[in-house]
Scaffold this active site. Structure first.
Site, short mmCIF file in Angstrom:
data_model
loop_
_atom_site.label_atom_id
_atom_site.label_comp_id
_atom_site.label_asym_id
_atom_site.label_seq_id
_atom_site.Cartn_x
_atom_site.Cartn_y
_atom_site.Cartn_z
N GLU A 263 34.52 38.13 42.60
CA GLU A 263 35.39 37.32 41.72
C GLU A 263 36.22 38.19 40.77
O GLU A 263 36.51 37.81 39.64
CB GLU A 263 34.56 36.31 40.91
N GLY A 264 36.61 39.36 41.27
CA GLY A 264 37.39 40.30 40.45
C GLY A 264 36.44 41.27 39.79
O GLY A 264 35.60 40.86 38.97
#
Length: 586
Positions: A437-438
Site C-alpha cells: 500500500e505504498g
C-alpha cells in the site's frame, strides 16, 4: 502460554473516558443509540469471535499456507468455514451502507474491529479488509448500475474484493503499467494483462471475487493520466443476479513470501476478461486512491494489531520464564520480568500500542464526523485531519509495529526464533506492512511534500493547536504538567522542522532526506498527545487499567518522547552527508 486476548477494556476506556465518543459520535444523525456502552457490547462479541474462531487458525495457517494446484487456490484448513462464519455473524457488513445491506455503524467501531482481527489472524483479515475497500471505491466512483449489481455482495462480504495495480514493470510508478482494456461495444471491456502481488486475488470460499483493475484504454495517453479503473469479477453474473460463467482470468502463480503465508498473494492473468469501467476514463488512479487511502489506514491497524498480539505473548512469557537472579542477588531463579532490560522492552511495546490505539480511534472518529456531521465546514475540517494522519498511521504504526514484534520476540530469547512459539511469525507477518500500500518512504514523502501543506498548512496548524490546547489545560496539574512541557518542546521542534521543509519545498533531496525522520517525529508528538489524554482520564481511578496508564505513560515521556529531539537534529543536519558519496562507493 495464553492466546490472544482482545483489549476490549482498553477500547472501552478510550470510548467512554478519553475521546468523548458519546458527545462526538453518538450525537451525530441516526447514531443516538450507538453509544459507547453499545459499542462496548459489539466489541465484546467481536473479541470473542476473533479469539475463538480466528486466533486458533493463525499458527497452523502459517504452517500450511495457501496453495495453488491445477489453477485452483486452496486456503489453509478452517479458513473457508471461518470466513463464512464471519460473514454470517455480520462482521463483514459492520460499517457498510444500509442501502446495500450493511449495518451502517460508525467507522470507529470498524477500526477497532480491524485491530482485533489483525491481531488474531492478519492473513485472514486481509479478505474482509480488501473487500470493504473495494466496496468504498465502487460506492464513490461506480455508476448506479454497477453499484446496484455489485455492492450488496461486497458490502455484506458474500463476495470478496481485491485491488489489482502492480505489474512487474510498474511498482510505485503506476504510470508505466501496460494492462489494456478494449471496448466491446455493449458497455463492457475486455481487460488483458498480468498483475503481481495481488492479495486475496483468489480463494476457495465458493463465492465471487471482484477485482478493481487498473488498465489503459486504446487511445489513452502515456503516464498516470492514461489509467482507467475496471471492475473485473471472477464470475460473471446472470440476469437474475446469480453467479454465472467463469471469467477469463486466472491465477498464474502464488508469490513465495517472507510472511502472511496463509494469504494467497497472486500473480493474476487477465485474458480478455470482461470488465466494466468504474468512474471516468483516464481517472482510474484517482478512483483507486479511494480504496488505497482506506487500505493505508487498514495496514497501519495491521501493524498495531500484530504488535499488540506479540506484546501480550511476550508479557505472559516474561511472567512465567524463570532465569537469572533478582536485582539484589537474594533470589534465583526469578521470572525474567524482574530484569530491567526485559521490562524496558515490554514497556516500549506498550508505550506504542496503547497510544497508537487511541490515535487510530481518534482518527476514525474524524472519519465519522466527516461522513455525517450536519455542518459542511466541520466535515471538511475532519476530512483534512484524516488526510493529514493517513500517511502517519500507515508508516509509523507499521514501522513501530514491526519494531515491537522484534523486541517481543527478543523477550523469548532463543525460543522466539523457534516457529512453534509463534513469535517469529509475528515478525515475518509484520514486515510486509511496511512495504505494501505504498512503502513507508512513499508515505513520508506524501506527508512532507503534500499533507503538511494542506490548506496552506492550516490543517497541520489546527492539529497542533488542538494538542497545545490540551497541554494548556494541564496548568496546575502536578502529576502531568511536566509531561505537557516535554510534549510542548517536541512540538516546538516539529514546528521548526515543518518551517524548514516549507522553505526548502523545491529541494527534492532535502525533502527526501528529511521525510522519514519527520514522519516519526510527527508520530511521537501524536502518541504523546494520546498519552496525556489517557493519563488525565485515568487520574483519580483506582483500577489496574488506570494504574497501567499512569505507569506506561510515564515511561513513554521518559524513554520514548525524547527521541523526538534527536529526530529533529537529524533532519536539521540536511541532505549533504546523504547525497555526497558517489554511487560507485556504495
Amino acid at each position: 502460554m495464553s492466546s490472544y486476548t482482545p483489549p476490549i477494556e482498553d477500547m472501552k476506556f478510550l470510548l467512554g473516558s478519553v475521546l468523548d465518543y458519546d458527545a462526538r459520535i453518538a450525537a451525530l444523525p441516526d447514531w443516538d443509540e450507538v453509544t459507547a456502552e453499545f459499542a462496548g457490547e459489539v466489541l465484546n462479541e467481536a473479541g470473542r469471535f476473533a479469539a475463538d474462531k480466528l486466533a486458533p487458525l493463525n499458527l497452523p495457517g502459517d504452517e500450511q499456507g495457501a496453495s495453488l494446484a491445477d489453477g485452483l487456490v486452496t486456503t489453509p484448513t478452517g479458513f473457508p468455514e471461518a470466513y463464512h462464519a464471519y460473514v454470517e455473524a455480520g462482521w463483514a457488513s459492520l460499517s457498510g451502507s444500509p442501502e446495500y445491506d450493511g449495518q451502517g455503524l460508525p467507522r470507529t467501531l470498524q477500526i477497532l474491529l480491524d485491530e482485533i482481527v489483525s491481531a488474531a489472524n492478519v492473513s485472514f483479515g486481509l479478505f474482509p479488509g480488501l473487500t470493504s475497500g473495494a466496496a468504498e471505491a465502487l460506492a464513490h466512483h461506480g455508476s448506479d448500475e454497477l453499484k446496484a449489481k455489485w455492492l450488496p455482495g461486497l458490502v455484506t462480504g458474500t463476495d470478496c474484493g481485491a485491488m489489482a495495480l502492480t505489474e512487474a514493470s510498474a511498482g510505485t510508478d503506476l504510470g508505466l503499467l501496460r494492462a489494456r482494456a478494449e471496448p466491446v461495444g455493449d458497455g463492457s471491456y475486455k481487460v488483458t494483462g498480468t498483475k503481481i502481488f495481488i492479495s486475496s486475488g483468489d480463494q476457495d470460499f465458493g463465492n465471487n471475487v471482484v477485482h478493481l483493475v487498473l488498465a489503459r484504454l486504446p487511445d489513452a495517453p502515456a503516464g498516470v493520466k492514461g489509467i482507467s479503473m475496471f471492475l473485473v469479477p471472477k464470475f460473471l453474473k446472470n440476469e437474475d443476479g446469480s453467479m454465472g460463467a467463469r471469467n477469463t482470468m486466472s491465477v498464474g502463480a502464488l508469490e513465495h513470501k517472507m510472511g502472511i503465508h496463509a494469504q494467497p498473494t497472486c500473480v493474476m492473468n487477465y485474458d480478455e476478461a470482461i470488465g466494466w469501467l468504474v468512474g471516468e476514463p483516464g481517472r482510474g488512479l484517482n478512483a483507486m486512491f479511494t480504496m488505497m487511502n482506506k487500505e493505508r489506514l487498514f495496514v497501519g491497524i495491521q501493524g498495531l494489531g500484530l504488535a499488540e498480539a506479540a506484546v501480550q505473548k511476550a508479557a505472559d512469557y516474561a511472567r512465567e520464564r524463570l532465569q537469572g537472579r533478582s536485582a539484589d542477588g537474594s533470589r534465583a531463579p526469578v521470572a525474567i520480568i524482574e530484569h530491567a532490560d526485559v521490562r524496558k522492552m515490554l514497556l516500549t511495546g506498550r508505550g506504542f500500542t496503547e497510544a497508537a490505539r487511541a490515535l487510530a480511534t481518534w482518527t476514525a472518529m474524524q472519519m465519522d464526523v466527516a461522513s455525517r456531521h450536519p455542518d459542511a465546514a466541520v466535515r471538511a475540517e475532519a476530512d483534512a485531519m484524516v488526510a493529514l494522519l493517513t500517511p502517519v498511521i500507515k508508516a509509523a504504526f507499521t514501522d513501530m509495529g514491526f519494531e515491537t514484534t522484534v523486541i517481543a520476540q527478543q523477550v523469548f530469547g532463543g525460543h522466539g526464533y523457534i516457529h512453534e512459539w509463534g513469535m517469529e511469525q509475528f515478525v515475518r507477518d509484520a514486515r510486509i506492512t511496511q512495504i505494501y500500500e505504498g512503502t513507508n518512504g512513499v508515505q513520508a514523502m506524501d506527508l512532507v511534500g503534500r499533507k503538511l501543506a494542506l490548506d496552506g498548512g492550516a490543517a497541520f496548524e489546527r492539529y497542533v493547536a488542538g494538542i497545545e490546547a490540551d497541554i494548556a489545560a494541564l496548568a496546575g496539574n502536578q502529576l502531568l504538567e511536566s509531561h505537557g512541557e516535554a510534549l510542548a518542546d517536541a512540538i516546538a521542534a516539529l514546528r521548526r522542522i515543518v518551517a524548514m521543509l516549507v522553505e526548502n519545498k523545491g529541494d527534492v533531496s532535502a525533502l527526501g532526506a528529511a521525510a522519514t525522520d519527520t514522519l516519526r517525529l510527527f508520530a511521537l508528538v501524536s502518541l504523546g498527545w494520546m498519552w496525556l489524554r489517557m493519563m488525565r482520564a485515568a487520574q483519580g481511578l483506582d483500577t489496574p487499567l488506570a494504574q497501567r496508564k499512569q505507569q506506561v505513560g510515564a515511561f513513554f515521556f521518559a524513554r520514548m518522547l525524547p527521541q523526538a529531539l534527536a529526530l529533529a537534529a537529524q533532519v536539521e543536519a540536511g541532505p549533504a552527508t546523504i547525497m555526497a558519496m558517489d554511487a560507485e562507493l556504495f
